[in-house]
Design an enzyme around this catalytic site. Structure first.
Site, PDB file in Angstrom:
ATOM      1  N   SER A 141       9.710  17.748 -72.982  1.00  0.00           N
ATOM      2  CA  SER A 141       8.494  17.276 -72.022  1.00  0.00           C
ATOM      3  C   SER A 141       8.460  16.294 -71.164  1.00  0.00           C
ATOM      4  O   SER A 141       9.704  15.781 -70.914  1.00  0.00           O
ATOM      5  CB  SER A 141       7.414  17.423 -72.960  1.00  0.00           C
ATOM      6  OG  SER A 141       6.177  17.371 -72.268  1.00  0.00           O
ATOM      7  N   SER A 142       7.421  15.563 -71.163  1.00  0.00           N
ATOM      8  CA  SER A 142       7.459  14.150 -70.657  1.00  0.00           C
ATOM      9  C   SER A 142       6.259  13.279 -71.017  1.00  0.00           C
ATOM     10  O   SER A 142       5.191  13.831 -71.333  1.00  0.00           O
ATOM     11  CB  SER A 142       7.450  14.311 -68.958  1.00  0.00           C
ATOM     12  OG  SER A 142       6.914  13.075 -68.618  1.00  0.00           O
ATOM     13  N   TYR A 155       3.599  16.323 -61.450  1.00  0.00           N
ATOM     14  CA  TYR A 155       4.777  16.451 -62.326  1.00  0.00           C
ATOM     15  C   TYR A 155       4.018  16.594 -63.686  1.00  0.00           C
ATOM     16  O   TYR A 155       4.573  17.397 -64.520  1.00  0.00           O
ATOM     17  CB  TYR A 155       5.513  15.068 -62.182  1.00  0.00           C
ATOM     18  CG  TYR A 155       6.604  15.088 -63.203  1.00  0.00           C
ATOM     19  CD1 TYR A 155       7.454  15.994 -63.480  1.00  0.00           C
ATOM     20  CD2 TYR A 155       6.594  13.924 -64.139  1.00  0.00           C
ATOM     21  CE1 TYR A 155       8.601  15.899 -64.434  1.00  0.00           C
ATOM     22  CE2 TYR A 155       7.597  13.886 -64.914  1.00  0.00           C
ATOM     23  CZ  TYR A 155       8.549  14.863 -65.123  1.00  0.00           C
ATOM     24  OH  TYR A 155       9.353  14.687 -66.423  1.00  0.00           O
ATOM     25  N   LYS A 159       4.339  19.553 -66.801  1.00  0.00           N
ATOM     26  CA  LYS A 159       4.886  19.368 -68.172  1.00  0.00           C
ATOM     27  C   LYS A 159       4.159  19.328 -69.293  1.00  0.00           C
ATOM     28  O   LYS A 159       4.491  19.658 -70.163  1.00  0.00           O
ATOM     29  CB  LYS A 159       5.603  18.041 -68.349  1.00  0.00           C
ATOM     30  CG  LYS A 159       6.662  17.822 -67.188  1.00  0.00           C
ATOM     31  CD  LYS A 159       7.950  18.800 -67.198  1.00  0.00           C
ATOM     32  CE  LYS A 159       8.742  18.262 -68.383  1.00  0.00           C
ATOM     33  NZ  LYS A 159      10.190  19.056 -68.097  1.00  0.00           N
TER      34      LYS A 159
END
Length: 250
Positions: A141-142, A155, A159
């Site tokens: 993930s982020s 973005y 995610k």
């Protein structure tokens, strides 16, 4: 020391960056590797060479994760080569940063969500169908999913969605001894958008200033956690999301 002897690992987006680092770490621990790439054949061949040099078995499969039929073929080719799959890392993704909500286009939205959401969903679906009992499934993930940053709406949103699937899947296939978790890296140095960004860039400096340790995440930081989740040490950890950013505000 952890060992992945006699294990088979499939990593999407493993021609470079985080995927490459995780694939090579798993190979160093004794796993056989199923590499995946979309276009960058030259970089993939370099990873194959690195892994072969470690004495590990490896195949590389070109497949576009936005196409479910390609994802299914990726898994089938892996199973054909090695007979089983013990570890799956849904890593393939793209970034879109420093773009305000008022400015992103439908084309940008569709591309990012096609790779980061659709690609991850169908990778995790195939993993659930084919992973061996007591296997390990990971989603990369982020930190934009935990610390909303202006300019990251598309973005970060892309995610976030698969993290929900991680929790659902952990419940649906936990009875087979399979664990499902996500790793949430902070901004990773020398990868993606940061591979071409100068350390003197104002945005880069902003990220550094937000880090108590004065640096960005590295690919080895993430590979360390990927090693933990793939090992016997994490056999009773599932449905979790581990943030790897050194305490950064980003």
């Amino acid at each position: 020391m952890n060992t992945l002897q006699n294990k088979v690992a499939l990593i999407t987006g493993s021609a470079r960056g985080l995927g490459k680092a995780i694939a090579e770490r798993y190979a160093a621990l004794g796993a056989s590797i199923i590499l995946n790439y979309s276009r960058d054949k030259a970089s993939t061949e370099e990873v194959v060479k690195n892994i072969t040099g470690m004495g590990a078995r490896v195949i590389a499969v070109q497949a576009d994760v936005t196409k479910p039929q390609d994802v299914a073929r990726l898994f089938q080719e892996g199973l054909k080569a090695f007979g089983k799959i013990d570890i799956v890392v849904a890593n393939a993704g793209i970034e879109l940063i420093q773009l305000p909500v008022t400015d992103f286009t439908e084309e940008q939205f569709d591309r990012v969500f096609s790779i980061n959401v659709k690609g991850s969903y169908f990778t995790l679906q195939e993993a659930a169908r084919h992973i061996a009992d007591n296997g390990r499934i990971l989603y990369i993930s982020s930190s934009t999913t935990t610390s909303p940053v202006p300019g990251m709406a598309v973005y970060g949103g892309s995610k976030t969605t698969p993290k929900y699937l991680v929790e659902i899947l952990a419940k649906e296939i936990g009875h087979r001894g399979v664990t499902v978790n996500s790793i949430i890296p902070g901004p990773v140095a020398a990868t993606g958008v940061f591979s071409e960004m100068s350390t003197g860039d104002p945005f880069y400096q902003e990220l550094l200033n937000g880090s108590p340790m004065g640096r960005l995440t590295t690919v080895d930081d993430v590979a360390d956690i990927a090693e933990f989740f793939a090992s016997d040490l994490a056999g009773f950890v599932s449905g979790q999301h581990l943030l790897v950013n050194g305490g950064s505000i980003y």
